[in-house]
Each structure stands twice: as structure tokens, then as C-alpha cells.
Design a protein around this motif. Structure first.
Motif, PDB file in Angstrom:
ATOM      1  N   ALA A  90     -28.213  -3.319  59.633  1.00  0.00           N
ATOM      2  CA  ALA A  90     -27.375  -2.135  59.424  1.00  0.00           C
ATOM      3  C   ALA A  90     -26.067  -2.533  58.742  1.00  0.00           C
ATOM      4  N   GLU A  91     -25.451  -3.614  59.205  1.00  0.00           N
ATOM      5  CA  GLU A  91     -24.212  -4.072  58.572  1.00  0.00           C
ATOM      6  C   GLU A  91     -24.451  -4.480  57.123  1.00  0.00           C
ATOM      7  N   LYS A  92     -25.563  -5.115  56.870  1.00  0.00           N
ATOM      8  CA  LYS A  92     -25.873  -5.589  55.521  1.00  0.00           C
ATOM      9  C   LYS A  92     -26.072  -4.415  54.560  1.00  0.00           C
ATOM     10  N   TYR A  93     -26.906  -3.448  54.936  1.00  0.00           N
ATOM     11  CA  TYR A  93     -27.280  -2.390  54.013  1.00  0.00           C
ATOM     12  C   TYR A  93     -26.333  -1.202  54.012  1.00  0.00           C
ATOM     13  N   PHE A  94     -25.579  -0.998  55.073  1.00  0.00           N
ATOM     14  CA  PHE A  94     -24.653   0.130  55.128  1.00  0.00           C
ATOM     15  C   PHE A  94     -23.200  -0.303  54.979  1.00  0.00           C
ATOM     16  N   GLU A  95     -22.979  -1.594  54.777  1.00  0.00           N
ATOM     17  CA  GLU A  95     -21.628  -2.132  54.597  1.00  0.00           C
ATOM     18  C   GLU A  95     -20.683  -1.593  55.668  1.00  0.00           C
ATOM     19  N   LEU A  96     -20.989  -1.892  56.909  1.00  0.00           N
ATOM     20  CA  LEU A  96     -20.268  -1.341  58.057  1.00  0.00           C
ATOM     21  C   LEU A  96     -19.004  -2.106  58.427  1.00  0.00           C
ATOM     22  N   GLY A  97     -18.741  -3.198  57.777  1.00  0.00           N
ATOM     23  CA  GLY A  97     -17.628  -4.062  58.160  1.00  0.00           C
ATOM     24  C   GLY A  97     -16.291  -3.366  58.291  1.00  0.00           C
ATOM     25  N   SER A  98     -16.014  -2.400  57.440  1.00  0.00           N
ATOM     26  CA  SER A  98     -14.701  -1.749  57.457  1.00  0.00           C
ATOM     27  C   SER A  98     -14.681  -0.474  58.297  1.00  0.00           C
ATOM     28  N   LEU A  99     -15.811  -0.084  58.866  1.00  0.00           N
ATOM     29  CA  LEU A  99     -15.868   1.161  59.636  1.00  0.00           C
ATOM     30  C   LEU A  99     -15.597   0.910  61.116  1.00  0.00           C
ATOM     31  N   SER A 100     -14.892   1.848  61.734  1.00  0.00           N
ATOM     32  CA  SER A 100     -14.685   1.774  63.181  1.00  0.00           C
ATOM     33  C   SER A 100     -15.995   2.134  63.879  1.00  0.00           C
ATOM     34  N   ILE A 101     -16.060   1.907  65.168  1.00  0.00           N
ATOM     35  CA  ILE A 101     -17.276   2.235  65.904  1.00  0.00           C
ATOM     36  C   ILE A 101     -17.557   3.738  65.857  1.00  0.00           C
ATOM     37  N   GLU A 102     -16.510   4.555  65.862  1.00  0.00           N
ATOM     38  CA  GLU A 102     -16.688   6.007  65.773  1.00  0.00           C
ATOM     39  C   GLU A 102     -17.245   6.403  64.407  1.00  0.00           C
ATOM     40  N   GLU A 103     -16.747   5.749  63.353  1.00  0.00           N
ATOM     41  CA  GLU A 103     -17.243   6.032  62.008  1.00  0.00           C
ATOM     42  C   GLU A 103     -18.697   5.575  61.850  1.00  0.00           C
ATOM     43  N   ARG A 104     -19.014   4.447  62.467  1.00  0.00           N
ATOM     44  CA  ARG A 104     -20.398   3.961  62.426  1.00  0.00           C
ATOM     45  C   ARG A 104     -21.334   4.946  63.124  1.00  0.00           C
ATOM     46  N   GLU A 105     -20.885   5.453  64.266  1.00  0.00           N
ATOM     47  CA  GLU A 105     -21.709   6.418  64.986  1.00  0.00           C
ATOM     48  C   GLU A 105     -21.928   7.674  64.149  1.00  0.00           C
ATOM     49  N   GLU A 106     -20.876   8.127  63.481  1.00  0.00           N
ATOM     50  CA  GLU A 106     -21.004   9.314  62.624  1.00  0.00           C
ATOM     51  C   GLU A 106     -21.975   9.052  61.479  1.00  0.00           C
ATOM     52  N   LEU A 107     -21.894   7.878  60.874  1.00  0.00           N
ATOM     53  CA  LEU A 107     -22.829   7.506  59.808  1.00  0.00           C
ATOM     54  C   LEU A 107     -24.265   7.518  60.323  1.00  0.00           C
ATOM     55  N   PHE A 108     -24.481   6.936  61.502  1.00  0.00           N
ATOM     56  CA  PHE A 108     -25.831   6.895  62.063  1.00  0.00           C
ATOM     57  C   PHE A 108     -26.337   8.294  62.397  1.00  0.00           C
ATOM     58  N   LYS A 109     -25.448   9.176  62.828  1.00  0.00           N
ATOM     59  CA  LYS A 109     -25.854  10.561  63.085  1.00  0.00           C
ATOM     60  C   LYS A 109     -26.334  11.224  61.797  1.00  0.00           C
ATOM     61  N   ILE A 110     -25.586  10.986  60.712  1.00  0.00           N
ATOM     62  CA  ILE A 110     -25.952  11.576  59.417  1.00  0.00           C
ATOM     63  C   ILE A 110     -27.302  11.021  58.955  1.00  0.00           C
ATOM     64  N   VAL A 111     -27.448   9.706  59.030  1.00  0.00           N
ATOM     65  CA  VAL A 111     -28.685   9.069  58.578  1.00  0.00           C
ATOM     66  C   VAL A 111     -29.860   9.501  59.455  1.00  0.00           C
ATOM     67  N   SER A 112     -29.620   9.708  60.726  1.00  0.00           N
ATOM     68  CA  SER A 112     -30.718  10.084  61.628  1.00  0.00           C
ATOM     69  C   SER A 112     -31.290  11.459  61.313  1.00  0.00           C
ATOM     70  N   LYS A 113     -30.530  12.288  60.589  1.00  0.00           N
ATOM     71  CA  LYS A 113     -31.006  13.619  60.229  1.00  0.00           C
ATOM     72  C   LYS A 113     -31.844  13.609  58.956  1.00  0.00           C
ATOM     73  N   ALA A 114     -31.874  12.485  58.254  1.00  0.00           N
ATOM     74  CA  ALA A 114     -32.672  12.365  57.028  1.00  0.00           C
ATOM     75  C   ALA A 114     -34.148  12.361  57.400  1.00  0.00           C
ATOM     76  N   PRO A 115     -35.008  12.757  56.474  1.00  0.00           N
ATOM     77  CA  PRO A 115     -36.455  12.686  56.751  1.00  0.00           C
ATOM     78  C   PRO A 115     -36.835  11.277  57.168  1.00  0.00           C
ATOM     79  N   ARG A 116     -37.763  11.173  58.070  1.00  0.00           N
ATOM     80  CA  ARG A 116     -38.119   9.881  58.655  1.00  0.00           C
ATOM     81  C   ARG A 116     -39.352   9.270  57.992  1.00  0.00           C
TER      82      ARG A 116
END
Length: 103
Positions: A47-73
Motif C-alpha cells: 500500500a505504501e509503495k503503490y499509493f505513496e502513503l509516506g506523507s499522509l497522516s493515518i486519518e488521510e490514509r483511512e480516507e484514501l482506503f475508504k475511497i478505494v474500497s468503493k471502487a469496483p472489486r
């Protein structure tokens, strides 16, 4: 002629076997926990490699994962053939490739 075992000897053997069973169950659970921890670490690294999460806070990471989780699976049972060699990339489902992100 069969040798008679006193009840205390039989009970002692039962206790030994029960203790052995407990140890086997404990070791099995421990192995499963370690496997899960390893999977979580590997997933987090990907996740860190492909979403470049290094600069995101844990709250921002959670929001990103929420958005991605709504994408077709992916349909893992058809999109990933577990018998394939590891150097062959899996093909994503058509729904996933044709969707446009809604970020």
C-alpha cells in the motif's frame, strides 16, 4: 497375560495427552498469528509503495482506503489464477479497468 494399569497411570496418560493437545493448539494459533502479521506487514508495504502513503497522516490514509474500497472489486476467484507462476501479472477485471476514479 495383559498387564493391568492402575487408574492413576491411565489418568496420568490422559493428562499428558491433554497437555500435548493444548500445546499443539497453542503452537498452531501462534503460527497463524505470525502468518497474519506477516501478511499485514506485506500488504502495508505494498500500500505504501503503490499509493505513496509516506506523507499522509493515518486519518488521510483511512480516507484514501475508504475511497478505494468503493471502487469496483476484483473477482479473486477468476481474476487471479493461484496456479500461475509468480512472474505473471494477474489480469484485472473489465469493470475495474473501465471505471474512472471519483477522487
Amino acid at each position: 497375560m495383559k498387564k493391568k494399569h492402575p487408574i492413576s497411570d491411565i489418568q496420568k496418560r490422559i493428562d499428558q495427552l491433554e497437555e500435548r493437545k493444548k500445546n499443539i493448539l497453542r503452537l498452531t494459533k501462534e503460527r497463524e498469528r505470525k502468518k497474519r502479521a506477516n501478511r499485514l506487514i506485506q500488504t502495508g508495504a505494498l500500500a505504501e509503495k503503490y499509493f505513496e502513503l509516506g506523507s499522509l497522516s493515518i486519518e488521510e490514509r483511512e480516507e484514501l482506503f475508504k475511497i478505494v474500497s468503493k471502487a469496483p472489486r476484483f473477482n479473486t476467484s477468476t481474476d487471479f489464477n493461484m496456479d500461475r507462476q509468480s512472474d505473471v501479472e494477474p489480469s484485472p477485471s473489465k469493470n475495474f479497468m473501465n471505471c474512472s476514479p471519483t477522487f
